[in-house]
Motif scaffolding. Structure first.
Motif, mmCIF file in Angstrom:
data_model
loop_
_atom_site.group_PDB
_atom_site.id
_atom_site.type_symbol
_atom_site.label_atom_id
_atom_site.label_comp_id
_atom_site.label_asym_id
_atom_site.label_seq_id
_atom_site.Cartn_x
_atom_site.Cartn_y
_atom_site.Cartn_z
ATOM 1 N N SER A 11 0.833 -1.202 0.000
ATOM 2 C CA SER A 11 0.000 0.000 0.000
ATOM 3 C C SER A 11 0.864 1.247 0.000
ATOM 4 O O SER A 11 2.054 1.213 0.356
ATOM 5 N N ALA A 12 0.272 2.369 -0.379
ATOM 6 C CA ALA A 12 0.996 3.646 -0.391
ATOM 7 C C ALA A 12 1.469 4.002 1.013
ATOM 8 O O ALA A 12 2.569 4.553 1.193
ATOM 9 N N GLU A 13 0.672 3.682 2.013
ATOM 10 C CA GLU A 13 1.025 3.989 3.399
ATOM 11 C C GLU A 13 2.242 3.172 3.833
ATOM 12 O O GLU A 13 3.155 3.693 4.473
ATOM 13 N N GLU A 14 2.240 1.889 3.484
ATOM 14 C CA GLU A 14 3.395 1.048 3.827
ATOM 15 C C GLU A 14 4.637 1.494 3.064
ATOM 16 O O GLU A 14 5.734 1.532 3.626
ATOM 17 N N TRP A 15 4.486 1.853 1.792
ATOM 18 C CA TRP A 15 5.634 2.289 1.011
ATOM 19 C C TRP A 15 6.263 3.540 1.608
ATOM 20 O O TRP A 15 7.488 3.673 1.673
ATOM 21 N N HIS A 16 5.437 4.470 2.050
ATOM 22 C CA HIS A 16 5.944 5.692 2.674
ATOM 23 C C HIS A 16 6.769 5.352 3.918
ATOM 24 O O HIS A 16 7.867 5.896 4.115
ATOM 25 N N LEU A 17 6.263 4.433 4.749
ATOM 26 C CA LEU A 17 7.000 4.057 5.953
ATOM 27 C C LEU A 17 8.291 3.331 5.591
ATOM 28 O O LEU A 17 9.330 3.532 6.223
ATOM 29 N N ARG A 18 8.239 2.517 4.554
ATOM 30 C CA ARG A 18 9.448 1.827 4.095
ATOM 31 C C ARG A 18 10.520 2.844 3.677
ATOM 32 O O ARG A 18 11.701 2.695 4.025
ATOM 33 N N CYS A 19 10.113 3.862 2.957
ATOM 34 C CA CYS A 19 11.074 4.893 2.521
ATOM 35 C C CYS A 19 11.643 5.650 3.721
ATOM 36 O O CYS A 19 12.849 5.954 3.762
ATOM 37 N N GLU A 20 10.798 5.944 4.695
ATOM 38 C CA GLU A 20 11.269 6.654 5.889
ATOM 39 C C GLU A 20 12.268 5.807 6.671
ATOM 40 O O GLU A 20 13.311 6.317 7.113
#
Length: 256
Positions: A11-20
């Motif tokens: 999900s977009a939310e998980e991807w954002h956390l992965r990048c962080e």
């Protein structure tokens, strides 16, 4: 090393956390906090991603240096360190013992960061612990706990004692071992570790230079308000964008 992208898989939310989180690993390497492959930074996925009642976390693939880690190489595990998404990379279950203990005890632990830096381990071996001798130390002392060394942390029976020692503190000095911080976000954890690490470096330098001057204890009591003012009430989010810009100028690889 080719790592297939997970950007269109999660999900977009998980991807954002992965990048962080991947950025946090790269920054830890940049600031010299890594210990080859032997420490960890974990982030808890929100229930909106994991599902109601589920507890999923992102952690580094064991064997990769911090400056190699990408958003797609991070491994998603459950509270028992079982992989939730298939990954070609191994995970270090022993390394997750400390992190799982903190995440289990602290619902507010969005990110847990643990280091074995030279300065951090040195101060952790000092009987006095953190001394109130710098402005940086006051932010740490406002929420600091200690946990005695019990050997390499791979036994589950240590977890209750670690949890009890941590309590509600956001900074934990692991005696003879290193530093640990708890943050609501990746940004909060990074800023806390930056402060903790510099506290230890300053202390060692000051101890080598002569008689020390202690900070008034009343200043430590008012540190929470001081931090709020210092960051405009944003905590780690105040400095995080500038850190991401710094990282982007050097290398965009973490977001792959």
């Amino acid at each position: 090393m080719h790592i297939p992208s997970l950007k269109e898989v999660v999900s977009a939310e998980e991807w954002h956390l992965r990048c962080e989180l991947a950025a946090c690993y790269r920054l830890a390497a940049l600031y010299g906090w890594s210990d080859l492959v032997f420490t960890h930074i974990s982030a808890k996925l929100p229930e909106s991603v994991s599902g109601a009642g589920a507890h999923h976390f992102l952690i580094n693939p064991y064997g990769l240096m911090f400056d190699e880690i990408t958003a797609s190489s991070l491994v998603k595990v459950d509270e028992k360190c079982n992989k939730v998404i298939d990954s070609p990379f191994p995970v270090n279950p022993a390394g997750f013992v400390i992190h799982s203990a903190v995440h289990e005890a602290r619902a507010d632990a969005g990110c847990v960061m643990h280091t074995h830096t030279r300065a951090g381990v040195a101060v952790s071996a000092q009987k006095c612990g953190v001394l109130a001798i710098s402005q940086q130390s006051t932010f740490v002392l406002g929420s600091l706990a200690y946990h005695d060394y019990e050997g390499v942390a791979f036994r589950d029976d240590e977890k209750p004692r670690l949890q009890a020692d941590l309590g509600t503190a956001n900074f934990l000095m692991l005696r003879n071992h290193g530093l640990l911080v708890v943050g609501k976000t990746v940004a909060d954890a990074f800023l806390s570790m930056y402060t903790f690490e510099n506290t230890c470096r300053i202390q060692l330098d000051a101890q080598a230079g002569g008689e020390l001057i202690a900070v008034n204890p009343l200043i430590v009591k008012g540190v929470a308000e001081a931090m709020r003012v210092q960051t405009g009430g944003l905590g780690g989010a105040f400095v995080w964008p500038s850190l991401i810009r710094k990282l982007d100028r050097l290398d965009l690889g973490y977001s792959a």
